[in-house]
Write a protein that holds these residues in place. Structure first.
Motif, mmCIF file in Angstrom:
data_model
loop_
_atom_site.group_PDB
_atom_site.id
_atom_site.type_symbol
_atom_site.label_atom_id
_atom_site.label_comp_id
_atom_site.label_asym_id
_atom_site.label_seq_id
_atom_site.Cartn_x
_atom_site.Cartn_y
_atom_site.Cartn_z
ATOM 1 N N LEU A 1 0.707 -1.255 0.046
ATOM 2 C CA LEU A 1 0.081 -0.077 0.150
ATOM 3 C C LEU A 1 0.902 1.199 -0.019
ATOM 4 O O LEU A 1 2.005 1.217 0.690
ATOM 5 N N ASP A 2 0.446 2.168 -0.815
ATOM 6 C CA ASP A 2 1.059 3.806 -0.397
ATOM 7 C C ASP A 2 -0.309 4.555 0.190
ATOM 8 O O ASP A 2 -1.009 4.984 -0.517
ATOM 9 N N CYS A 3 -0.094 4.816 1.331
ATOM 10 C CA CYS A 3 -1.160 5.616 2.007
ATOM 11 C C CYS A 3 -1.369 6.986 1.643
ATOM 12 O O CYS A 3 -2.292 7.594 1.679
ATOM 13 N N ILE B 1 3.924 -1.087 3.525
ATOM 14 C CA ILE B 1 3.305 0.013 3.473
ATOM 15 C C ILE B 1 4.159 1.410 3.257
ATOM 16 O O ILE B 1 5.105 1.505 4.096
ATOM 17 N N GLU B 2 3.674 2.223 2.471
ATOM 18 C CA GLU B 2 4.615 3.461 2.223
ATOM 19 C C GLU B 2 3.827 4.687 2.881
ATOM 20 O O GLU B 2 2.536 4.688 2.834
ATOM 21 N N ASP B 3 4.390 5.416 3.334
ATOM 22 C CA ASP B 3 3.791 6.777 3.909
ATOM 23 C C ASP B 3 2.596 6.572 4.775
ATOM 24 O O ASP B 3 1.677 7.096 4.508
ATOM 25 N N GLY C 1 9.520 5.129 3.378
ATOM 26 C CA GLY C 1 9.534 6.355 3.555
ATOM 27 C C GLY C 1 9.367 7.224 2.323
ATOM 28 O O GLY C 1 10.543 7.137 1.643
ATOM 29 N N ASP C 2 8.551 8.115 1.619
ATOM 30 C CA ASP C 2 8.456 8.735 0.735
ATOM 31 C C ASP C 2 8.406 10.250 0.672
ATOM 32 O O ASP C 2 9.471 10.714 0.860
ATOM 33 N N ASP C 3 7.056 10.846 1.061
ATOM 34 C CA ASP C 3 7.119 12.053 1.728
ATOM 35 C C ASP C 3 8.142 12.168 2.858
ATOM 36 O O ASP C 3 8.856 13.390 3.014
ATOM 37 N N VAL D 1 12.670 5.751 -3.616
ATOM 38 C CA VAL D 1 13.646 6.576 -4.375
ATOM 39 C C VAL D 1 13.208 7.447 -5.749
ATOM 40 O O VAL D 1 12.807 6.709 -6.823
ATOM 41 N N LYS D 2 12.853 8.697 -5.645
ATOM 42 C CA LYS D 2 12.408 9.521 -6.880
ATOM 43 C C LYS D 2 13.525 10.458 -7.286
ATOM 44 O O LYS D 2 13.606 11.225 -6.450
ATOM 45 N N VAL D 3 13.968 10.123 -8.388
ATOM 46 C CA VAL D 3 15.027 11.166 -8.692
ATOM 47 C C VAL D 3 14.749 12.489 -8.885
ATOM 48 O O VAL D 3 15.666 13.572 -8.364
ATOM 49 N N ILE E 1 10.751 -2.099 -7.728
ATOM 50 C CA ILE E 1 10.560 -0.881 -8.612
ATOM 51 C C ILE E 1 8.957 -0.617 -8.640
ATOM 52 O O ILE E 1 8.251 -1.589 -8.526
ATOM 53 N N LYS E 2 8.649 0.629 -8.336
ATOM 54 C CA LYS E 2 7.105 1.013 -8.423
ATOM 55 C C LYS E 2 7.195 1.835 -9.773
ATOM 56 O O LYS E 2 7.871 2.879 -10.006
ATOM 57 N N THR E 3 6.442 1.192 -10.578
ATOM 58 C CA THR E 3 6.252 2.155 -11.671
ATOM 59 C C THR E 3 4.967 1.679 -12.514
ATOM 60 O O THR E 3 4.536 1.895 -13.789
#
Ligand code: PGA
Ligand code: ZN
Length: 436
Positions: free
Chosen positions: A252-254, A295-297, A322-324, A347-349, A398-400
């Motif tokens: 999940l990405d909350c 689970i993300e964020d 951890g994204d944000d 990881v977002k460039v 990878i999330k794409t």
């Protein structure tokens, strides 16, 4: 050419031209594409993505702000900066010295969040230089950046149900992903995920739910609870002939920063307000009921106390991304490591805005036993750099997006090509990513 900065070592890898172009991303917003040419004739091209649920701590994009063009989102000023001061700085430099190129760009910008030149301006040049250098040395990008040991194909985290800021439905949670883990090859895993995507479409159709797709290619049916979405995923996995919790797991990405208001998580779709501790318990229950391994964020970007509660309760059981929270920023990640927050880095460039800082963040994560997950943005182009970066860093995930929409499948197709190129040397990350 500025003779003072002309790099004598550059030889054929010397940068001779940097050409920017305003192009469109997958949402029809302008973005930057840059072509870099070297003395040897080698050329590198890269385009930058753009987010919708952007974190407050991200490096910032430069937008023209002229409302008469693209509602103010044009990037013509970035093009001018690249043709002017950026070219003055980089022409004659050695394209193979990525660290130096990125440092020069960051120093020229001079700010903490790249607001002077814009993270999009810097990143487009940074990535195009890497592509040009790889081409100059006649190496695929993953090999040029990753060296001889870059052989691991990532587990795709395929976002098949979209909610939150990426869809117009009432789902509070932004992304529901399938992770085809139990396979020996990336191509087999991708096939499983894609078959599940197709069977989900048939199930949604039968239930007269919308099969229109959201920004990341997943479906955006009119559901209002995570349980409904996850049950539909169970049905889709089973109907496709796979086993939830056997070969297929969920993530999940909350994106919970989006629904964190005045210290409370306001889940409007579910009509529930929760404290960090209640949200943690709710997510723990979802993990008991469904095979969720990541689970993300789960908590908002600045809710450090919430992240502590969450990590204490779930950090030994599942991957907490951890994204944000980290925004691919080594400083934010170091803060998280020191405070024991989460256990993986998204990881977002374009969150950090240069290639070498991105690689630094991944290295820092790995040195502290944090996982790293390479990621697209919701606004993408046909650029496939992140597929190579996933293999170059051996990060294993990878999330794409869903296997739908050309800008998403471009990355999957690139990974298929890399797997094919590596032949017997390709290793699928598969079950190695499961927490022990
Ligand atoms: P974004 O969403 O690209 O819109 O920020 C992706 C994510 O939150 O992971
Ligand atoms: Zn996210």
């Amino acid at each position: 050419m500025d003779k003072k900065t002309f790099d004598m070592r550059a030889d054929g890898a010397s940068i001779t031209a940097i050409a920017p172009l305003e192009i469109l991303d997958s949402r029809g917003n302008p973005t930057l594409q840059v072509t870099v040419r070297l003395l040897s004739g080698a050329v590198g091209v890269a385009a930058v993505p753009s987010g919708a649920s952007t974190g407050k701590h991200e490096a910032v994009e430069w937008r023209d702000g002229d409302k008469k063009r693209y509602g103010g989102k044009g990037v013509q000023e970035s093009c001018e900066k690249i043709k002017g001061e950026v070219s003055d700085l980089l022409l004659g430099q050695h394209a193979g010295d990525q660290l130096r190129i990125d440092k020069l760009l960051c120093d020229l910008d001079g700010s903490d969040n790249k607001q002077t030149l814009g993270a999009n301006t810097i990143l487009a040049v940074s990535l195009a230089v890497a592509h040009a250098a790889a081409n100059h040395y006649a190496m695929p990008l993953y090999r040029y950046l990753g060296g001889v040991a870059a052989n691991i194909l990532p587990v795709p985290m395929m976002n098949i149900i979209n909610g939150g800021m990426h869809a117009d439905n009432a789902l509070d949670i932004q992304e529901f992903m399938v992770m085809p883990v139990g396979f020996n090859k990336f191509s087999e895993a991708l096939r499983a995920g894609t078959e599940i995507f197709h069977s989900l479409k048939s199930i949604l159709k039968k239930k007269s739910l919308s099969t229109n797709v959201g920004d990341e290619g997943g479906f955006a049916p009119n559901l209002s609870s995570a349980e409904e979405a996850l049950s539909l995923m169970n049905d889709a996995v089973t109907a496709a002939g796979y086993k939830p919790g056997g070969d297929i797991f969920y993530a999940l990405d909350c994106a919970s920063t989006e629904f964190f208001k005045d210290g409370i998580y306001d889940l409007v779709g579910m009509k529930k307000k929760m404290t960090a501790s209640q949200l943690t318990d709710y997510l723990a229950k979802l993990c008991d009921d469904f095979p969720i391994i990541s689970i993300e964020d789960a908590m908002a970007e600045d809710d450090i106390a919430g992240w502590e509660i969450l990590t204490k309760k779930l950090g030994n059981k599942i991957q907490l991304v951890g994204d944000d929270l980290f925004v691919t920023n080594p400083k934010r990640l170091q803060m998280g490591i020191d405070k024991n927050l989460a256990n993986a880095l998204l990881v977002k460039v374009n969150q950090i805005g240069s290639l070498s800082e991105t690689l630094t963040a991944v290295g820092l994560a790995h040195r502290h036993n944090y996982r790293a997950v390479m990621s697209h943005r919701s606004g993408e182009t046909e650029d496939t750099t992140i597929a190579d970066l996933a293999v170059a860093t051996n990060c294993g995930q990878i999330k794409t997006g869903a296997p739908s929409r050309g800008e998403r499948t471009a990355k999957y197709n690139r990974l298929l090509a890399i797997e094919n190129q590596l032949g017997n040397d390709a290793i699928y990350a598969g079950r190695t990513i499961l927490k022990k």
